[in-house]
Scaffold this motif. Structure first.
Motif, short mmCIF file in Angstrom:
data_model
loop_
_atom_site.label_atom_id
_atom_site.label_comp_id
_atom_site.label_asym_id
_atom_site.label_seq_id
_atom_site.Cartn_x
_atom_site.Cartn_y
_atom_site.Cartn_z
N LEU A 745 0.61 -1.23 0.03
CA LEU A 745 -0.10 -0.04 0.10
C LEU A 745 0.98 1.29 0.02
N LEU A 746 1.66 1.12 0.87
CA LEU A 746 2.97 2.39 0.79
C LEU A 746 3.64 2.56 -0.59
N LEU A 747 3.73 1.37 -1.11
CA LEU A 747 4.44 1.68 -2.24
C LEU A 747 3.35 2.36 -3.41
N ALA A 748 2.10 1.81 -3.36
CA ALA A 748 1.28 2.55 -4.30
C ALA A 748 1.24 3.96 -4.06
N GLU A 749 1.11 4.37 -2.86
CA GLU A 749 1.07 5.69 -2.30
C GLU A 749 2.37 6.61 -2.83
N ILE A 750 3.63 5.72 -2.87
CA ILE A 750 4.94 6.56 -3.39
C ILE A 750 4.46 6.94 -4.80
N HIS A 751 4.08 5.79 -5.58
CA HIS A 751 4.07 6.14 -7.00
C HIS A 751 2.67 7.13 -7.23
N MET A 752 1.84 7.07 -6.28
CA MET A 752 0.80 8.10 -6.73
C MET A 752 1.28 9.56 -6.46
N LYS A 753 1.99 9.52 -5.40
CA LYS A 753 2.52 10.98 -5.19
C LYS A 753 3.51 11.64 -6.11
N SER A 754 4.29 10.56 -6.39
CA SER A 754 5.41 10.82 -7.40
C SER A 754 4.64 11.24 -8.70
N GLY A 755 3.19 11.24 -8.93
CA GLY A 755 2.51 11.52 -10.08
C GLY A 755 2.46 10.19 -11.13
N ASN A 756 2.94 9.14 -10.91
CA ASN A 756 2.87 7.77 -11.62
C ASN A 756 1.83 7.04 -11.31
N ALA A 757 0.36 7.71 -11.39
CA ALA A 757 -0.73 6.64 -10.79
C ALA A 757 -0.82 5.55 -11.36
N VAL A 758 -0.42 5.25 -12.73
CA VAL A 758 -0.75 4.04 -13.44
C VAL A 758 0.25 2.99 -12.81
N ALA A 759 1.52 3.22 -12.50
CA ALA A 759 2.47 2.38 -11.85
C ALA A 759 1.87 1.86 -10.32
N GLY A 760 1.13 2.87 -9.78
CA GLY A 760 0.80 2.45 -8.51
C GLY A 760 -0.34 1.62 -8.38
N LEU A 761 -1.06 1.45 -9.35
CA LEU A 761 -2.42 0.70 -9.41
C LEU A 761 -2.29 -0.91 -8.96
N PRO A 762 -1.12 -1.39 -9.80
CA PRO A 762 -0.79 -2.76 -9.52
C PRO A 762 -0.49 -3.02 -8.05
N TYR A 763 0.15 -2.27 -7.35
CA TYR A 763 0.55 -2.39 -6.10
C TYR A 763 -0.77 -2.25 -5.18
N ALA A 764 -1.40 -1.34 -5.48
CA ALA A 764 -2.99 -1.24 -4.49
C ALA A 764 -3.51 -2.31 -4.70
N LEU A 765 -3.76 -2.96 -5.86
CA LEU A 765 -4.46 -4.06 -6.11
C LEU A 765 -3.80 -5.26 -5.53
N ALA A 766 -2.67 -5.46 -5.62
CA ALA A 766 -1.70 -6.60 -4.90
C ALA A 766 -2.25 -6.35 -3.34
N SER A 767 -2.15 -5.16 -2.86
CA SER A 767 -2.24 -4.93 -1.29
C SER A 767 -3.66 -5.42 -1.04
N LEU A 768 -4.60 -5.00 -1.88
CA LEU A 768 -5.87 -5.49 -1.57
C LEU A 768 -6.26 -7.00 -1.52
N SER A 769 -5.73 -7.65 -2.39
CA SER A 769 -5.84 -9.14 -2.44
C SER A 769 -5.32 -9.72 -1.00
N TYR A 770 -3.93 -8.94 -0.63
CA TYR A 770 -3.40 -9.66 0.50
C TYR A 770 -4.50 -9.39 1.64
N CYS A 771 -4.99 -8.08 1.82
CA CYS A 771 -6.09 -7.98 2.74
C CYS A 771 -7.33 -8.65 2.73
N GLN A 772 -7.40 -9.06 1.58
CA GLN A 772 -8.67 -9.92 1.48
C GLN A 772 -8.26 -11.35 2.01
N SER A 773 -7.36 -11.81 1.69
CA SER A 773 -6.93 -13.11 1.96
C SER A 773 -6.65 -13.11 3.72
#
Lengths: 914, 577
Positions: A745-773
């Motif tokens: 999730l932090l990695l996703a945030e870092i990518h978002m803040k650095s202005g590279n939202a596309v790169a952040g998306l997979p991280y956020a999704l991965a984090s989501l799936s971890y959270c789910q399981s």
């Protein structure tokens, strides 16, 4: 010399016993009247009888009272008899000047006892039944005297001389009129008074503790050691014990005073094996509970003295080991551990062990178990594992199933605490019978198998505490690990990769059964000795006046047995275990994301189990509650609470409280934009962790996570990403999956803040799936929020997606999220609306303004300038669009203030400095 | 430089003064040294040399470095200081007191001297009181055998003695003997630093009191303490240093000191015995045996130090000699810890371990701090498979003297026997720490590492290397090193150690399975290395042995022939003898 130790509980005749005998003699003097000479009433006579009964019962106490103490107690009893009794005792004692006097005295005593055929009792004559308590006492004394050699009689005589001299010289204080006591005497009197007070204190304390430790089932220290280990390490990494004020007080009393009391020159006698065992048991408990609050040297001194007095008493070495262990003295701890087991062969003090399976080859497997746990405590997991492996082997060899069960539990504990990166070569051949499922198992799988095995073993051996501890360990395992079938062949369709909260709570619940078991048994376990001391203790309090003032008619009311009734006691170790299950619950709820439930459980622990908890557990609960405060109420309150906690717990290095303080400081500094301070706090946190790999992982993860956050706040995206990345690698390596979710999730945030939202998306999704399981609902909500933010920053045509995501997460965020999370959600919501081209502000301004105002309010408590500035900026824009110029100016100036504050964080006063 | 003559005069005076003060063991020691001084040729008469007749050629054989010069010490004392004597009437009281003292009626002696103020009388009174207290303490120790082994028996005179002596000391009214007693009392009270200071003062002003020196020696538990002492030079200091070095396990330093001293005190039994003990510690058993034989010839009723002799006889398995020695000491003095220990050793050698334990126990009853008896009893318990008791006995030895490497080793062995190699390691580590030059200890530790449970071969190799470096008499280390290296796949190292092992076996003219193994490995190794000449040498040597290795050697040779010549050679048969 091996086997030269005499049997415990040798009844030796001492001056104190002689004076009790004198009293018994005068109580039951063979006169012809129903109330013998000095007594004016039956009640008086009976009162003395009761007192003597208590004295006789307490004759196995650790410390014998000195003469002056006895005299003081006597005064309370025979107040109306003009000190006849005291004078009688002292004169009788001082008249014993030659061995022959002693012989005559004991002959006289024999006369007070009725013959075996004393069924025909003369009503008028007081004769002691030889089988009554007092009669038994007298008979034991007479027997002990008759067994004495002539030399022994001489020694008794000398000791009586010393005993009298001390008693008389100190009672001179109360008889200043008769004796013109000089300075020296009065000085010694003060000492003695102190001693009496202290004696009482010790008695009280011991008794309380005795009750708590009556039912230890295995090696006296093992369950405690183990349970503290379980509790201390299971929840978070640091087993270093803290202490609270109460503990410090009581323990310092105990250690300081024993020192004086055991001094042979003081005339107080060291007693039987059994009694010192009791004392040492309590001290062991106290050390384990209060850890470093014992001063190392003072207690060491006491122990050394004890050792000098009782060289054959090896438990002292164990206490020295414990003392050193909790003061982190590796070498002397090691030395004493070895010494203890060399001398005792692990057999001393195992009174509670069923004798089955105990051969005379010693119980060195227990030595190995202790050594393993010690190595673990000192942070040598590898060595610890080697030793424990050996312990498994040896206990299997000696068929010591109990020890095996404990060893397995210890290994589980070790494995779950210390994450090994690879399984190869960790568990050697001895485990093959248990892990014969296959050699390709990961550490986690091995751990699972071990846990199951250990639980089964404990259940079959009916080791209740171990069962409970194992259930807790199981719960913890289930909390953080996805269960997978051990054999990976066949259809996998039915497998769902999720943790199961139900199983976790089932495990936790089965831990409770322990307490109900003990509730039923507890009442039968109190011992006789505890009663009598309680009675003696109460003598000064209500009963003294009660009996004396009332006539014989109402005496029935003051049934002495009333004083014997005591609250049903549950052993402290059981309470600790049950308490720690509450801690586990709190942690579980924290992870699952229910803030109120987590708080409730922590509160239950803090209120109900505070007395029984070890100081490190107590500190942990405080930490949890304070963290809760910080997240939900802001820093001001959290810091206030921290101050209280700091006073309560010693702020030793590496303590939980210290870690918490650094965490709070870091977050606070981060929010206020004081990055230098934040970095400093984060560095200090990192330093606290041990440098050994795989040890203190919790702390290490925390430190580097915070490091990355700080870098992110400083807008050094590349470094932040690098740190987070390496952290993720570590988490992956050591199987810290819950932490992985956070890092992603932090990695996703870092990518978002650095202005590279596309790169952040997979991280956020991965984090989501971890959270789910792992059922991490709150983290999942926060990941969803980040995802929404990411979508939002991809462009205005994605606002719908973002808004849907956000609204989906809103119930969780508003219900359980902290201030920061809520504020972020509000702001994101507002931003979504604002960036939506189809949304017009003027139509529905409150839809935007309301969340913004809410966000600003909540952020106020956190002093989160960056987000606040953002909120006010958005507000200003809205007001501008609405044309409300005044409000716009207001919002704009607030915006300016916060931006300024962010740029000059030093202007604000520091909460730590204040 | 003190000449022999001056030593002699000093000692003569000292003996008189010491026995005047009833310091008998010190005067005994001094007299022994006096007799030990080599006689001048001029006064050589048969009766004078009666004690020295034993200066046999055997002893000379081992005194390789005959030292002609006396120890290099500056004499700080022109002559023995004359101690003040009390006047006649007081002297009478003194005589009575001394007689009482000699009859071991200490309190009576002290009572006679109660009003005397002369230094000599004061000393004797205090000393008598001290001894009376000690005697009572010993008795009480047996009487008050408490349930917990508590022996709070104390010398009840210590407190008053300390008070009196410290006042005397403050007022400077104390002589060296008084200082010695004061030091003794302080040591018993546990005030070791001050005791050290006082004792140093005592020996500096009167160096001939060996009792004072030995008290001082028992306080020098580390080299630092020794170096911190401010001792004036005197030849007695050499004796002291030699004994301290021995206690601190600096055997070579100690030996050289004693050998120096032998220049003057050529026939001193004491020095001889000490040399024997030092030699024993460095495991020169043959020499020790010779020395003790010699010693017993001169001094047949000696019991002191004979336990060391019995240890040597035990190691060499001289049954009859040991039984003879045991018989002799028991006729001399049955109730000496040394005697019991010797008998214990004898029974142990005969394999009667229960009886042996009984005698060691008796020795320990006589002297609770008798180190070697604890250790030896531990060995017996190990033999009897009573490991817990063995562990207990060893542990007691270690607690009496933590530097006793044999007991640490015993502990390690006991735990290893119980299948706890990891636990045993701790003890082996301790043991090698205190005695790093003993190969057996290193080998034991290495075997521990090698055990199936631990299987820490790298560590085992390190230990074997250390063992090989310190004169491994049983030659286990080299072989194991070679094998381990082979197992771990280090052929170069393995070859190196096999070669060394082979050389060694050749030097000692031993042969056995190890030789064959080494030869086979070396042959194969050199063949794979394509160093055919060397390989051929080893193969040829292998042919001398029977068994499967011989066939291997043959096939190896054949293979090499093929590889060398490039074509198959048909007949190797003519290699057949």
């Amino acid at each position: 010399m091996a086997g030269a130790v005499k049997a415990p509980g040798v009844f030796a005749i001492t001056p104190h016993k002689v004076s009790v005998c004198i009293l018994v003699h005068s109580y039951a003097s063979p006169s012809q009247i129903s109330v013998p000479f000095p007594f004016s009433s039956v009640s008086q006579h009976s009162r003395l009888g009761l007192y003597l009964l208590a004295l006789a019962k307490s004759c196995d106490d650790i410390l014998e009272p000195k003469l002056d103490h006895l005299i003081n107690q006597l005064r309370e009893i025979d107040g109306l008899m003009d000190d006849w009794l005291t004078d009688h005792v002292t004169s009788r004692l001082s008249s014993l000047s030659s061995p022959d006097d002693l012989f005559n005295f004991f002959n006289e005593l024999r006369e007070t006892l009725g013959g075996p055929d004393s069924g025909v009792m003369d009503d008028d004559q007081v004769i002691l039944d030889p089988n009554s308590n007092l009669g038994m006492f007298l008979r034991r004394c007479i027997l002990a005297f008759n067994l004495l050699t002539f030399e022994g009689v001489c020694h008794l005589l000398t000791n009586i001389g010393i005993y009298c001299k001390e008693g008389i010289s100190s009672s001179s204080y109360e008889r200043r009129l008769d004796y013109s006591g000089n300075d020296l005497e009065s000085l010694s009197e003060y000492e003695n008074m102190d001693l009496n007070l202290v004696f009482k204190k010790i008695n009280e304390e011991m008794e309380a503790r005795k009750r708590a430790t009556d039912q230890v089932t295995f090696h006296l220290h093992l369950p405690k050691d183990l349970s503290t280990l379980v509790e201390d390490v299971e929840v978070f990494a640091d087993p270093k014990a803290e202490h609270n004020d109460k503990g410090r007080e009581s323990s310092s009393y105990a250690s300081g005073d024993l020192l004086r009391n055991v001094d042979p020159d003081n005339g107080v006698f060291l007693r039987t094996n059994w009694q010192i065992q009791g004392y040492l048991m309590e001290q062991a408990d106290a050390i384990e509970k209060h850890g470093s609050s014992f001063t190392l040297n003072a207690f060491e001194l006491t122990l050394r003295q004890l050792q000098k007095l009782a060289p054959e008493f090896h438990r002292v070495h164990f206490l020295r080991y414990l003392n050193n262990l909790y003061h982190d003295e590796y070498f002397s701890a090691l030395e004493n551990l070895h010494r203890y087991f060399d001398y005792s062969a692990g057999t001393e003090g195992f009174d509670f062990v069923p004798s089955a399976g105990c051969n005379d080859s010693g119980r060195f497997e227990i030595a190995l178990l202790c050594l393993g746990m010690m190595q673990f405590h000192f942070g040598h997991p590898k060595k610890a594992l080697e030793v424990l492996t050996e312990a498994v082997l040896v206990s299997q060899q000696h068929c010591n199933d109990t020890c095996l069960a404990y060893t397995l539990a210890a290994i589980c504990n070790l494995l779950s605490e210390i994450s090994f990166s690879t399984a190869s070569g960790i568990l050697g051949s001895p485990f093959s019978p248990m892990t014969n499922v296959g050699t390709s198992l990961s550490v986690q799988q091995q751990l699972f198998v071990l846990l199951k095995g250990s639980l089964k073993r404990a259940e079959s051996l009916k080791l209740k505490q171990l069962i409970a501890a194992n259930h807790l360990a199981m719960a913890k395992f289930d909390l953080t690990h996805v269960q997978r079938p051990l054999l990976s062949f066949g259809p996998k369709t039915s497998m769902k990769l999720r943790t199961c909260p139900i199983i976790v709570f089932k495990e936790l619940r089965s831990g409770y059964h322990l307490i109900s078991d003990f509730c039923c048994e507890g009442s039968t376990m109190t011992t006789d000795g505890a009663f009598s001391t309680a009675w003696l203790k109460n003598l000064q309090k209500p009963m003294g006046s009660l009996v004396m003032s009332q006539d014989s008619g109402s005496r029935n009311n003051s049934n002495p047995f009333l004083f014997f009734s005591q609250p049903i006691s549950i052993p402290g170790s059981v309470l600790q275990l049950v308490g720690s299950s509450y801690l586990h619950r709190a942690t579980a709820w924290e992870m699952y994301g229910s803030a109120p439930l987590a708080r409730v459980n922590a509160l239950v622990y803090a209120t109900c189990f505070a007395d029984a908890s070890s100081s490190s557990d107590a500190a942990l609960v405080h930490v949890k509650l304070i963290q809760h405060l910080a997240v939900f109420k802001g820093y001001k309150e959290a810091f206030a609470a921290l101050k209280i906690a700091e006073e309560k717990f010693l702020c030793a290095s590496k303590s939980r409280i210290l870690i918490l303080k650094l965490q709070l400081l870091h977050e606070h500094a981060l929010h206020r934009g004081h990055l230098k301070l934040a970095q400093q706090a984060c560095d200090e946190l990192g330093v606290l962790a041990s440098s050994v790999t795989a040890v203190d992982l919790e702390l290490k993860t925390e430190a580097s996570l915070r490091h990355s956050r700080t870098l992110l706040a400083a807008k050094q995206f590349r470094q932040a990403a690098a740190v987070a990345h390496s952290l993720f690698c570590m988490c992956y390596k050591f199987n810290l999956q819950v932490e992985s979710a956070t890092v992603l999730l932090l990695l996703a945030e870092i990518h978002m803040k650095s202005g590279n939202a596309v790169a952040g998306l997979p991280y956020a999704l991965a984090s989501l799936s971890y959270c789910q399981s792992f059922n991490l609902d709150l983290l999942r909500a926060s990941a969803t929020l980040t995802l929404a933010e990411l979508w939002l920053s991809l462009g205005s045509n994605h606002t719908k997606t973002a808004l849907t995501l956000l609204h989906g997460a809103f119930p969780m965020i508003l219900g359980h999220g902290g201030l920061e999370l809520c504020a972020r959600a509000y702001i994101t919501e507002a931003k979504c609306y604002l960036s939506d081209p189809s949304f017009s502000v003027s139509d529905n301004p409150e839809l935007v303004l309301d969340p913004l105002r809410q966000a600003a309010d909540e952020l106020q408590a956190l002093e989160y300038h960056e987000l606040m500035a953002e909120a006010f900026y958005l507000m200003a824009i809205v007001y501008d669009k609405l044309g409300q110029l005044e409000q716009r100016e207001e919002a704009a100036s607030s915006f300016k203030n916060h931006v300024m504050a962010l740029d000059h964080p030093h202007d604000v006063d520091d909460p730590i400095l204040s | 430089m003190s000449s022999k003559e001056s030593c002699r005069t000093e000692l003569r005076t000292a003996i008189r003064q010491l026995s005047d003060r009833c310091l008998y063991s010190a005067s005994k020691w001094a007299a022994e040294q006096l007799i030990g001084i080599e006689q001048d040729q001029a006064k050589f008469t048969p009766s004078n040399t009666r004690f020295q007749r034993g200066s046999s050629s055997i002893r000379r054989r081992f005194c390789t470095n005959e030292i002609t010069s006396t120890p290099p010490t500056d004499v700080a004392y022109v002559s023995t200081p004359v101690m003040e004597e009390d006047d006649a009437i007081h002297g009478d009281f003194y005589l009575l007191a001394k007689s009482y003292f000699d009859c071991r009626e200490y309190r009576r002696a002290a009572h006679v001297l109660r009003n005397q103020t002369g230094k000599k009388s004061v000393f004797l009174r205090c000393y008598a009181l001290y001894l009376a207290g000690e005697k009572r303490k010993e008795e009480e120790m047996i009487e008050l055998d408490g349930p917990l082994g508590k022996s709070d028996a104390i010398n009840r005179e210590l407190v008053s003695l300390e008070r009196e002596l410290s006042t005397l000391c403050k007022n400077n009214m104390i002589d060296p003997f008084g200082l010695y007693l004061y030091g003794l009392v302080l040591k018993e009270k546990g005030n070791e630093n001050l005791a050290c200071k006082i004792l140093v003062e005592s020996v500096n002003s009167y160096p001939w009191n060996w009792s004072a020196w030995s008290e001082l020696q028992s306080l020098c538990t580390t080299l630092d303490i020794l170096n911190g002492l401010n001792l004036s030079n005197h030849w007695m200091k050499e004796f002291f240093l030699a004994s301290v070095y021995q206690e601190l396990r600096m055997h070579n330093e100690s030996l050289s000191k004693y050998e120096n001293l032998q220049g003057t005190f050529t026939f001193s039994n004491y020095i001889q015995a000490q040399i024997a003990k030092a030699q024993y510690s460095i495991r020169e058993f043959d020499q020790v045996e010779v020395i003790f034989e010699d010693l017993l010839r001169n001094d047949p009723y000696r019991v002191e130090d004979m336990d060391t002799y019995s240890n040597v006889l035990y190691t060499k398995e001289y049954f009859s000699a040991l039984s003879y020695l045991a018989h002799r000491v028991i006729m001399t003095d049955k109730y000496r810890p040394e005697s019991c220990c010797i008998i214990g050793n004898y029974y142990s050698l005969k394999g009667q371990h229960e009886k042996s334990v009984m005698y060691f126990r008796r020795a320990l009853k006589l002297n609770k701090k008798y180190l070697s008896a604890w250790t030896l009893m531990g060995h017996e318990y190990v033999e009897m498979k009573n490991t817990p008791a063995a562990v207990d006995a060893y542990r007691r030895a270690v607690d009496i003297n933590p530097r006793d490497y044999r007991a640490w080793y015993g502990l390690g062995q006991a735990y290893e026997m119980m299948g706890m190699p990891h636990y045993a390691l701790h003890y082996f580590q301790k043991s090698v720490f205190f005695q790093p030059i003993d190969s057996r200890l290193w080998i034991a530790m290495a075997q521990c590492y090698e055990s199936e449970q631990l299987h820490m071969l790298e560590e085992a190799i390190k230990c074997y290397k250390r063992a090989a470096n310190c004169n491994d008499t049983e030659a286990i280390a080299l072989h194991r090193l070679a094998e381990l290296h082979r197992k771990l796949g280090h052929p170069e190292e393995a070859a190196f150690y096999y070669k060394k092992d082979l050389e060694r076996m050749e030097a000692e003219e031993r042969e056995g399975p190890n030789t064959v193994e080494a030869l086979t490995f070396l042959a194969t190794h050199y063949k794979t290395q394509k160093r055919f000449e060397e390989a051929e040498v080893y193969c040829t040597r292998l042919l001398d042995y029977t068994g499967p290795e011989r066939e291997t050697a043959k096939s190896l040779l054949r293979g090499m022939r093929i590889a060398q010549s490039g074509f198959p050679s048909m007949d190797v048969e003519h290699f057949h003898p």
